[in-house]
Design a protein around this motif. Structure first.
Motif, PDB file in Angstrom:
ATOM      1  N   GLY A 192       0.817  -1.204   0.000  1.00  0.00           N
ATOM      2  CA  GLY A 192       0.000   0.000   0.000  1.00  0.00           C
ATOM      3  C   GLY A 192       0.848   1.249   0.000  1.00  0.00           C
ATOM      4  O   GLY A 192       2.080   1.207  -0.132  1.00  0.00           O
ATOM      5  N   TYR A 193       0.150   2.370   0.181  1.00  0.00           N
ATOM      6  CA  TYR A 193       0.805   3.676   0.230  1.00  0.00           C
ATOM      7  C   TYR A 193       0.205   4.486   1.378  1.00  0.00           C
ATOM      8  O   TYR A 193      -0.991   4.380   1.675  1.00  0.00           O
ATOM      9  CB  TYR A 193       0.597   4.435  -1.083  1.00  0.00           C
ATOM     10  CG  TYR A 193       1.107   3.704  -2.292  1.00  0.00           C
ATOM     11  CD1 TYR A 193       2.443   3.798  -2.675  1.00  0.00           C
ATOM     12  CD2 TYR A 193       0.253   2.904  -3.058  1.00  0.00           C
ATOM     13  CE1 TYR A 193       2.915   3.115  -3.792  1.00  0.00           C
ATOM     14  CE2 TYR A 193       0.712   2.224  -4.172  1.00  0.00           C
ATOM     15  CZ  TYR A 193       2.045   2.332  -4.532  1.00  0.00           C
ATOM     16  OH  TYR A 193       2.510   1.649  -5.627  1.00  0.00           O
ATOM     17  N   ARG A 194       1.052   5.304   2.001  1.00  0.00           N
ATOM     18  CA  ARG A 194       0.596   6.213   3.053  1.00  0.00           C
ATOM     19  C   ARG A 194       0.835   7.643   2.589  1.00  0.00           C
ATOM     20  O   ARG A 194       1.915   7.979   2.098  1.00  0.00           O
ATOM     21  CB  ARG A 194       1.338   5.942   4.354  1.00  0.00           C
ATOM     22  CG  ARG A 194       0.928   6.892   5.497  1.00  0.00           C
ATOM     23  CD  ARG A 194       1.456   6.404   6.826  1.00  0.00           C
ATOM     24  NE  ARG A 194       2.890   6.123   6.759  1.00  0.00           N
ATOM     25  CZ  ARG A 194       3.505   5.217   7.528  1.00  0.00           C
ATOM     26  NH1 ARG A 194       2.812   4.506   8.396  1.00  0.00           N
ATOM     27  NH2 ARG A 194       4.805   5.028   7.405  1.00  0.00           N
ATOM     28  N   TRP A 216       3.360  10.328  -1.617  1.00  0.00           N
ATOM     29  CA  TRP A 216       3.076   9.024  -1.034  1.00  0.00           C
ATOM     30  C   TRP A 216       4.344   8.327  -0.565  1.00  0.00           C
ATOM     31  O   TRP A 216       5.411   8.472  -1.170  1.00  0.00           O
ATOM     32  CB  TRP A 216       2.373   8.115  -2.048  1.00  0.00           C
ATOM     33  CG  TRP A 216       1.084   8.664  -2.550  1.00  0.00           C
ATOM     34  CD1 TRP A 216       0.873   9.362  -3.698  1.00  0.00           C
ATOM     35  CD2 TRP A 216      -0.187   8.592  -1.890  1.00  0.00           C
ATOM     36  NE1 TRP A 216      -0.450   9.712  -3.805  1.00  0.00           N
ATOM     37  CE2 TRP A 216      -1.118   9.255  -2.713  1.00  0.00           C
ATOM     38  CE3 TRP A 216      -0.622   8.015  -0.694  1.00  0.00           C
ATOM     39  CZ2 TRP A 216      -2.465   9.367  -2.372  1.00  0.00           C
ATOM     40  CZ3 TRP A 216      -1.962   8.121  -0.359  1.00  0.00           C
ATOM     41  CH2 TRP A 216      -2.864   8.787  -1.181  1.00  0.00           C
ATOM     42  N   LEU A 219       4.498   1.227   1.300  1.00  0.00           N
ATOM     43  CA  LEU A 219       4.508   0.375   2.484  1.00  0.00           C
ATOM     44  C   LEU A 219       4.891  -1.038   2.084  1.00  0.00           C
ATOM     45  O   LEU A 219       4.226  -1.651   1.243  1.00  0.00           O
ATOM     46  CB  LEU A 219       3.130   0.380   3.153  1.00  0.00           C
ATOM     47  CG  LEU A 219       2.591   1.747   3.568  1.00  0.00           C
ATOM     48  CD1 LEU A 219       1.151   1.631   4.032  1.00  0.00           C
ATOM     49  CD2 LEU A 219       3.467   2.354   4.667  1.00  0.00           C
ATOM     50  N   LEU A 228      -2.160   0.656  11.592  1.00  0.00           N
ATOM     51  CA  LEU A 228      -2.739   1.923  11.152  1.00  0.00           C
ATOM     52  C   LEU A 228      -2.565   2.968  12.247  1.00  0.00           C
ATOM     53  O   LEU A 228      -2.990   2.765  13.390  1.00  0.00           O
ATOM     54  CB  LEU A 228      -4.226   1.745  10.843  1.00  0.00           C
ATOM     55  CG  LEU A 228      -4.597   0.693   9.796  1.00  0.00           C
ATOM     56  CD1 LEU A 228      -6.119   0.593   9.676  1.00  0.00           C
ATOM     57  CD2 LEU A 228      -3.972   1.014   8.451  1.00  0.00           C
ATOM     58  N   GLU A 232      -3.624   9.127   9.911  1.00  0.00           N
ATOM     59  CA  GLU A 232      -2.927   8.843   8.658  1.00  0.00           C
ATOM     60  C   GLU A 232      -3.897   8.285   7.627  1.00  0.00           C
ATOM     61  O   GLU A 232      -4.925   7.695   7.958  1.00  0.00           O
ATOM     62  CB  GLU A 232      -1.788   7.841   8.888  1.00  0.00           C
ATOM     63  CG  GLU A 232      -0.745   8.301   9.895  1.00  0.00           C
ATOM     64  CD  GLU A 232       0.157   9.388   9.349  1.00  0.00           C
ATOM     65  OE1 GLU A 232       0.055   9.716   8.137  1.00  0.00           O
ATOM     66  OE2 GLU A 232       0.965   9.931  10.110  1.00  0.00           O
ATOM     67  N   TYR A 234      -4.301   5.857   4.117  1.00  0.00           N
ATOM     68  CA  TYR A 234      -3.663   4.729   3.442  1.00  0.00           C
ATOM     69  C   TYR A 234      -4.443   4.339   2.188  1.00  0.00           C
ATOM     70  O   TYR A 234      -5.674   4.366   2.166  1.00  0.00           O
ATOM     71  CB  TYR A 234      -3.613   3.507   4.368  1.00  0.00           C
ATOM     72  CG  TYR A 234      -2.874   3.729   5.659  1.00  0.00           C
ATOM     73  CD1 TYR A 234      -1.536   3.377   5.799  1.00  0.00           C
ATOM     74  CD2 TYR A 234      -3.517   4.296   6.770  1.00  0.00           C
ATOM     75  CE1 TYR A 234      -0.853   3.563   6.996  1.00  0.00           C
ATOM     76  CE2 TYR A 234      -2.842   4.497   7.965  1.00  0.00           C
ATOM     77  CZ  TYR A 234      -1.512   4.134   8.067  1.00  0.00           C
ATOM     78  OH  TYR A 234      -0.850   4.331   9.260  1.00  0.00           O
TER      79      TYR A 234
END
Length: 343
Positions: A192-194, A216, A219, A228, A232, A234
């Motif tokens: 994923g991306y944060r 971004w 992750l 989590l 934030e 995601y």
């Protein structure tokens, strides 16, 4: 008041939406765009008029603009482009207005690209008692509450942030499918991306116009778990591939809050043909926009995070999702269309 008749209850397909436009039940300040009507929904567009407000609200027994007078900080002219700052709340008038015939209701939802940049939007109607729902017989303008959460955004007249789905009668819920999260990664490296907290402005009309690294953080895979952090945002992917049959549409809905302290998927409409072979797809992952609440939450691979609710269409749509090309057909883990591919 005119009545709308159909042989079956259900969600209206593209040709029925076009007929409502031709008949004046859906009108606009400007000519409709050629690609504005989707297989089972209508994209809505910002006008040049907006307000910065100090609080969200529901109009209740008043018009939206009467209620805005109580909470406005200043008016906003979008005509030359305007940056809506994260952490602020805006109300914008939309170009479209409705004069719904008897037998029709409508429901709005953010567009997928809107949810993927963490912009919270909700439809408002004059004297409306709830967000996003338009009651039978409504005759009046449409407004949009806009609250950027992670990134500030650049918008202008014509920017499309949400979409409208119209329903005839009381369509049955055909089935409900649970959606789990993929934390093993489609390629075994990234799950994923944060969103970065101090990124620049996202121009919502500039497709493939932003370097994803500026906005971004990727992750990596970590034991099939992801912690989590509160506050934030995601981008994750569903474990299952999603397919929407050509005579159905679906909406992704949040799970019961007792199952997890997080919110999934701001953008919940899936049009007919999404992920199906008939629309030249090969199965598409559902992209999940995830934001936790006040406490950290440990998410595990395969954990159920949302549900897909399927409903019938009144008839087969004249076009399917993905015909003529789509940014999200056959997608895996994917950022919004505003960002260049991650390489």
């Amino acid at each position: 008041m005119q009545s709308f008749s159909t042989s079956l209850p259900g969600i209206l397909p593209s040709q029925s939406i076009e007929a409502l436009i031709a008949g004046g039940a859906i009108a606009s300040d400007t000519p409709f765009d050629k690609d504005q009507v989707q297989p089972a929904s209508l994209d809505l567009r910002l006008s040049d008029r907006a307000w910065r407000v100090r609080a969200s609200f529901l109009p209740g027994r008043r018009t939206v603009e009467d209620r805005i007078a109580d909470v406005t900080m200043h008016g906003v002219d979008l005509s030359a482009g305007y940056v809506m700052e994260k952490g602020c709340v805006y109300i914008a008038r939309l170009q479209e207005r409705l004069s719904l015939p008897k037998g029709l209701i409508a429901r709005a939802n953010p567009k997928s690209s809107t949810g993927r940049v963490d912009v919270f939007v909700r439809l408002l109607t004059d004297r409306g008692a709830s967000f996003d729902d338009v009651e039978e017989g409504y005759d009046g303008p449409l407004y949009l509450e806009i609250a950027p959460q992670t990134f500030s955004i650049l918008v202008r007249p014509g920017t499309r942030l949400n979409q409208l789905r119209l329903k005839a009668g009381e369509p049955p819920k055909l089935e409900t499918r649970s959606v789990g999260v993929d934390l093993e990664g489609l390629d075994g490296t990234i799950v994923g991306y944060r969103g970065r907290r101090h990124a620049g402005v996202v121009d919502l009309d500039h497709i493939d116009g932003h370097d994803p690294r500026d906005f971004w953080e990727p992750l990596g895979v970590r034991r099939g778990e992801l912690l989590l952090d509160p506050g934030e945002f995601y981008i994750l992917a569903s474990r299952e591939a999603v397919e929407i049959p050509v005579m159905q549409a679906a909406e992704m809905t949040p799970i019961d809050p007792s199952v997890g302290e997080f919110r999934v998927h701001y953008a919940g409409f899936f049009d007919p043909g999404f992920g199906t072979d008939e629309a030249h797809g090969a199965g598409s992952k559902g992209v999940l926009e995830v934001r936790t609440h006040d406490t950290p939450f440990l998410l595990e691979h395969g954990q159920i995070v949302a549900r897909l609710v399927y409903e019938p269409l009144t008839e087969r749509p004249s076009r399917l999702y993905g015909e003529g090309g789509s940014h999200y057909q056959s997608q895996g883990l994917k950022l919004s269309k505003h960002f260049q591919p991650w390489s």
